[in-house]
Design an enzyme around this catalytic site. Structure first.
Site, PDB file in Angstrom:
ATOM      1  N   LYS A 133     103.767  69.691 145.710  1.00  0.00           N
ATOM      2  CA  LYS A 133     105.233  69.707 145.806  1.00  0.00           C
ATOM      3  C   LYS A 133     105.929  70.674 144.856  1.00  0.00           C
ATOM      4  O   LYS A 133     107.082  70.473 144.474  1.00  0.00           O
ATOM      5  CB  LYS A 133     105.833  68.287 145.589  1.00  0.00           C
ATOM      6  CG  LYS A 133     105.246  67.205 146.439  1.00  0.00           C
ATOM      7  CD  LYS A 133     105.043  67.578 147.876  1.00  0.00           C
ATOM      8  CE  LYS A 133     106.302  67.866 148.643  1.00  0.00           C
ATOM      9  NZ  LYS A 133     105.980  68.413 150.002  1.00  0.00           N
ATOM     10  N   THR A 134     105.229  71.697 144.469  1.00  0.00           N
ATOM     11  CA  THR A 134     105.865  72.672 143.571  1.00  0.00           C
ATOM     12  C   THR A 134     106.126  73.991 144.288  1.00  0.00           C
ATOM     13  O   THR A 134     106.593  74.948 143.674  1.00  0.00           O
ATOM     14  CB  THR A 134     104.963  72.942 142.349  1.00  0.00           C
ATOM     15  OG1 THR A 134     103.679  73.347 142.836  1.00  0.00           O
ATOM     16  CG2 THR A 134     104.833  71.733 141.457  1.00  0.00           C
TER      17      THR A 134
HETATM   18  P1  A3P Z   1     110.906  69.938 149.108  1.00  0.00           P
HETATM   19  O1  A3P Z   1     110.474  69.813 150.525  1.00  0.00           O
HETATM   20  O2  A3P Z   1     110.943  68.658 148.392  1.00  0.00           O
HETATM   21  O3  A3P Z   1     112.176  70.740 148.955  1.00  0.00           O
HETATM   22  P2  A3P Z   1     104.374  72.152 148.430  1.00  0.00           P
HETATM   23  O4  A3P Z   1     104.203  73.224 149.413  1.00  0.00           O
HETATM   24  O5  A3P Z   1     103.593  72.385 147.172  1.00  0.00           O
HETATM   25  O6  A3P Z   1     104.151  70.800 149.028  1.00  0.00           O
HETATM   26  O7  A3P Z   1     105.848  72.195 147.936  1.00  0.00           O
HETATM   27  C1  A3P Z   1     106.929  71.918 148.815  1.00  0.00           C
HETATM   28  C2  A3P Z   1     108.154  72.427 148.112  1.00  0.00           C
HETATM   29  O8  A3P Z   1     108.134  73.828 148.106  1.00  0.00           O
HETATM   30  C3  A3P Z   1     109.407  72.068 148.836  1.00  0.00           C
HETATM   31  O9  A3P Z   1     109.830  70.818 148.332  1.00  0.00           O
HETATM   32  C4  A3P Z   1     110.336  73.217 148.451  1.00  0.00           C
HETATM   33  O10 A3P Z   1     111.307  72.837 147.521  1.00  0.00           O
HETATM   34  C5  A3P Z   1     109.434  74.251 147.803  1.00  0.00           C
HETATM   35  N1  A3P Z   1     109.580  75.611 148.280  1.00  0.00           N
HETATM   36  C6  A3P Z   1     109.530  76.707 147.494  1.00  0.00           C
HETATM   37  N2  A3P Z   1     109.676  77.808 148.227  1.00  0.00           N
HETATM   38  C7  A3P Z   1     109.839  77.433 149.501  1.00  0.00           C
HETATM   39  C8  A3P Z   1     110.028  78.137 150.704  1.00  0.00           C
HETATM   40  N3  A3P Z   1     110.118  79.459 150.715  1.00  0.00           N
HETATM   41  N4  A3P Z   1     110.160  77.423 151.828  1.00  0.00           N
HETATM   42  C9  A3P Z   1     110.091  76.070 151.803  1.00  0.00           C
HETATM   43  N5  A3P Z   1     109.887  75.350 150.694  1.00  0.00           N
HETATM   44  C10 A3P Z   1     109.768  76.026 149.545  1.00  0.00           C
END
Ligand code: A3P
Length: 853
Positions: free
Chosen positions: A584-585
């Site tokens: 989730k980062t």
């Molecule tokens: P949220 O959905 O809570 O906003 P991961 O891929 O590690 O699971 O992380 C998901 C998170 O990536 C999303 O959390 C979002 O905030 C972040 N993120 C960063 N860049 C992004 C992008 N270009 N498109 C979508 N999400 C992005």
């Protein structure tokens, strides 16, 4: 002055100096016969039976603290190696101005303190010495010290603060032990090690107080002349603690002399009140591999087989259950001259006298097979041969030619072994590496127990004593206190591999094993036993449950391993860098952006876990290296580098160790955002995936769940909060990898300015020419995130589960989490500074400054 010392020792119990040397005689005849005359063999074992356990309620850990002058000093290294070999926990401390922390709450951290240089202990400044002595008295901890060679020769010099005098730089001979000493346990007293002792810098002790008792004596290594006093000289001394309430053992020489290694182990056992006692039980299995494989002239004749049986029964009288374990490749049966063929027949007439195991039918290395059918057919031939000849086929044990396929694992071998022979146990010298031998370990893969094999020094070509490297003297040295003797002393479970050729000609293996077993009986209280391989393996993994799980190493990091690895496999099928999370980062966004790069290739997707392989954590690891490498197929002419991203690697306990073993030079990429926001995003993600607990409890309820809450709720809370303890997890990674291999991305910048992040990561990965992300990424107002540009004007964004819409976190939850993560965030700032990151991320500053007091 010298005489004073000699006279002072005159109170020692008398020692019979005119006993005959029991060492092996040099044999004139071709075939050597064991000639270990040991007057104590028939004496009752363990006359004093010290198990060294006391009633004392110990308040210290059974761990050894070793003070060394430098990390390179010889005695210090010998001590550490001996402790490693015997799997005794220890900590090495370079002797300096201050002492390490000695206590942990109300418990002592160390059960024994060892000084590689006893003089350093004597010369300690008063403050530290008082502190150490106080620790020793309060926690009943003792000291072991070694007198290091001094440049000037001391004659009758007093050891500072003790009624003990020394004389240094002596050449000595004929060592004897004090049979009355309470310290002796593993070591069996009574005999004399005849001849010169190693080194010319021995120290002897003059004991001027009843607190001292000799443990070992020796004599001056010079011709006796009329009038010269023959009194033995004390070379190792025990201090009973009557003088200052601290027990000690002081050695007048290092660990070069083999007997001192035993005495050191016994001192650890005695002084730790039995906490550091090694078991006296030893299991030993001697494999004779390739019993039918050998050139004409090298094979066993009937007389050799008869001698094999005769020696086996002599060994049985010393080692209950002893039977040689014979490995056969049926193809080579009856490949000798007529006399040798009779030898083969005689072996078969005596099948019941031995244990048997199957080898490959034709002795081909299994890693050369790429086809399961061929491999199983080959094994079937050997099985049919065994059935035809009445050789037992149910041992469940096998070995592979040159360790091929066992480690590094060739999955086909494991499959075929199971299928044809139902193999449960094998052994190898190669895991994790051949050397150092003291670090060899076992593992279980696909229900086959792989045991570490020891080396006895006899190889296929060692048929004649002249061929033994260094000749007979070297072999006898190994038997009489040297490498082979010590291998058995230090390893509770021993499997030795010998070959048919070692039993013909000079029959060196018979000589070697009978002699070493006699020598062990003479000098130790060790009880040897032989059990079948399956029982041996079960005992091994019962004793060492930590070794059940394998740790896959990199076959390309060991030239021996490369030689027994399939030509079809290559380390190009391993990633150059890993994106390790945490979840989730923004790991999916980073994965997607990296995959756009023409010089970077991601793994092929997994059927179960999609873009993530999740190898280093969880059960996939047990599928083995071949499984992992199948995600990185080598493409000809490709110059692209592989990477994989598995977001749960970040906080997996075992992951850094496993990654380091396989990919020691891999680069690591992690993304950090506010741990509070990460926890909230994770909760929303879990809820959206239909998790019942997450749907039944609010975020606040989850993060405030107490330790008495229902287990599923506690588990969810932990999974939500634990990955955010960034400093803790990063420290674990940094204990395996240098900071130069770690790249930390600010997750907020990844969202707001991914182009800058991608430029930096390319620099970190040293990829040139740099890929221009400005033409590939664009902010998409609808999505609210950067997305991939396609067809010039359109964008392709991550799916709706990335960059989700959900209500903002409640203020009370945020405050609570900022407080919860305060200590972790503070430690993170320190860690970042330590590894040279000067720009502390804004989110970290905010989390720290917003933290309610
Ligand atoms: P949220 O959905 O809570 O906003 P991961 O891929 O590690 O699971 O992380 C998901 C998170 O990536 C999303 O959390 C979002 O905030 C972040 N993120 C960063 N860049 C992004 C992008 N270009 N498109 C979508 N999400 C992005």
């Amino acid at each position: 002055m010298l005489n004073t010392i000699f006279k002072a020792d005159a109170n020692n119990p008398s020692i019979k100096l005119n006993e005959p040397p029991h060492i092996l005689m040099l044999h004139k005849n071709k075939r050597p016969e064991p000639n270990i005359r040991c007057s104590v063999i028939n004496r009752p074992r363990m006359p004093q039976n010290h198990d060294h356990k006391t009633e004392t309620r110990l308040r210290s850990d059974p761990k050894v603290l070793v003070f060394v002058e430098t990390i390179y000093s010889k005695v210090g290294r010998d001590i550490a190696e001996l402790l490693v070999y015997n799997r005794i926990k220890y900590k090495v401390e370079v002797f300096g101005k201050s002492l390490p922390v000695l206590t942990n709450l109300d418990k002592g951290r160390y059960g024994i303190i060892v000084f590689e240089d006893f003089n350093a202990y004597l010369q300690m400044d008063k403050w530290n010495r008082d502190l150490l002595d106080k620790y020793c008295r309060e926690y009943m901890v003792s000291v072991i010290g070694f007198i290091n060679p001094s440049e000037e020769t001391l004659v009758g010099a007093q050891l500072k603060g003790f009624p003990l005098f020394i004389h240094t730089n002596l050449r000595l001979k004929d060592a004897t032990l004090n049979a009355a000493s309470q310290i002796l346990r593993l070591t069996r007293p009574g005999e004399t090690v005849w001849g010169p002792l190693p080194g010319d810098d021995w120290t002897i002790f003059q004991l001027n107080h009843s607190t001292y008792e000799p443990l070992e004596w020796a004599h001056r290594n010079e011709e006796y002349h009329p009038g010269m006093i023959k009194t033995p000289l004390t070379t190792v001394v025990e201090d009973h603690g009557l003088y200052d309430n601290i027990q000690r053992v002081i050695f007048g020489s290092g660990l070069k002399f083999w007997l001192h290694r035993l005495l050191f182990l016994d001192s650890l056992s005695y002084l730790s009140h039995g906490q550091l006692s090694l078991s006296l039980e030893r299991l030993i299995l001697v494999d004779i591999d390739d019993i039918f494989v050998g050139e004409v002239g090298m094979r066993l004749k009937p007389s050799d087989v008869k001698e094999l049986i005769a020696v086996q029964s002599r060994i049985q009288s010393m080692v209950p259950g002893f039977k040689f374990n014979l490995g056969f490749s049926g193809k080579y049966f009856h490949h000798g001259d007529s006399e040798e063929d009779k030898g083969d027949d005689l072996l078969l007439e005596n099948t019941d006298k031995f244990m048997w195991f199957s080898h490959m039918w034709n002795h081909i290395q299994p890693h050369l097979y790429e086809n399961l059918t061929l491999l199983t057919e080959d094994m079937m031939l050997n099985k049919n041969f065994a059935k035809e000849k009445g050789i037992p086929i149910d041992s469940g044990y096998s070995v592979s030619p040159h360790h091929s396929g066992v480690y590094p694992v060739h999955e086909l071998l494991y499959t075929a072994w199971k299928k044809v022979w139902n193999i449960r146990v094998t052994s190898t010298e190669e895991y994790p590496h051949l050397r150092p031998a003291r670090l060899r370990r076992g593992f279980i893969h696909r229900d086959i127990m792989v045991l570490p094999r020891q080396t006895c020094g006899l190889f296929t070509h060692t048929m004649l004593i002249e061929r033994y490297p260094g000749g007979r003297d070297k072999l006898d040295e190994s038997i009489q206190g040297g490498e082979l003797f010590q291998t058995i002393v230090y390893n509770p479970i021993n499997i030795f591999m010998t070959h048919m050729s070692n039993y013909g000609n000079d029959r060196l293996a018979l000589y070697t094993f009978e002699s070493v077993i006699k020598f062990l009986q003479c000098w130790t209280n060790i009880k040897l036993r032989t059990v079948p391989p399956l029982q041996l393996a079960e005992t091994y993994f019962k004793n060492y449950p930590d070794e059940v799980d394998p740790v896959w190493g990199n076959p390309c990091g060991d030239t021996r391993h490369k030689k027994i690895w399939s030509n079809n496999k290559s380390c190009d099928s391993l990633p150059s860098f890993l994106v390790i999370g945490p979840q989730k980062t923004g790991t999916t966004a980073l994965y997607t952006f990296l995959s756009l790069h023409p010089a970077i290739t991601s793994n092929i997707p997994s059927r179960e876990t999609f873009e993530e392989i999740q190898f280093f954590n969880g059960n996939n690891y047990y599928k083995g290296l071949d499984w992992y490498m199948s995600f990185f197929p080598v493409e000809s002419n490709s110059t692209s580098i592989y990477f994989e991203k598995s977001a749960t690697y970040f906080d997996g306990d075992l992951v850094p160790k496993r990654v380091h073993a396989l990919l020691p030079s891999a680069k690591l990429v992690t993304i950090l955002i506010s741990p509070a926001k990460r926890a909230y995003s994770w909760y929303q993600h879990t809820k959206a995936h239909g998790d019942l607990i997450a749907n039944n409890y609010s975020f606040h309820q989850v993060i405030t769940a107490s330790d008495t809450a229902p287990k599923p709720l506690r588990d969810l809370r932990n999974r939500c909060l634990n990955p955010g303890k960034y400093s803790q997890h990063l420290e674990r990674w940094l204990s395996y990898f240098p900071p130069q291999q770690l790249h930390i991305i600010n997750g907020d910048v990844l969202k707001s300015n991914p182009i800058e992040v991608m430029d930096e990561i390319q620099k970190f990965l040293k990829i040139a020419p740099a890929f221009n992300y400005t033409t590939h990424l664009r902010f998409d107002p609808n999505k609210g995130f950067f997305c991939q540009i396609i067809n010039g004007d359109k964008t392709k964004c991550l799916g709706k589960n990335k960059g989700r819409q959900y209500p903002p976190m409640e203020e009370r939850s945020l405050k609570l989490l900022q407080r919860y993560y305060l200590s972790h965030n503070t430690a993170l700032v320190k860690l970042l500074k330590r590894i040279g990151i000067r720009n502390i991320p804004e989110w970290l500053k905010d989390d720290l400054s917003d933290t309610p007091t």
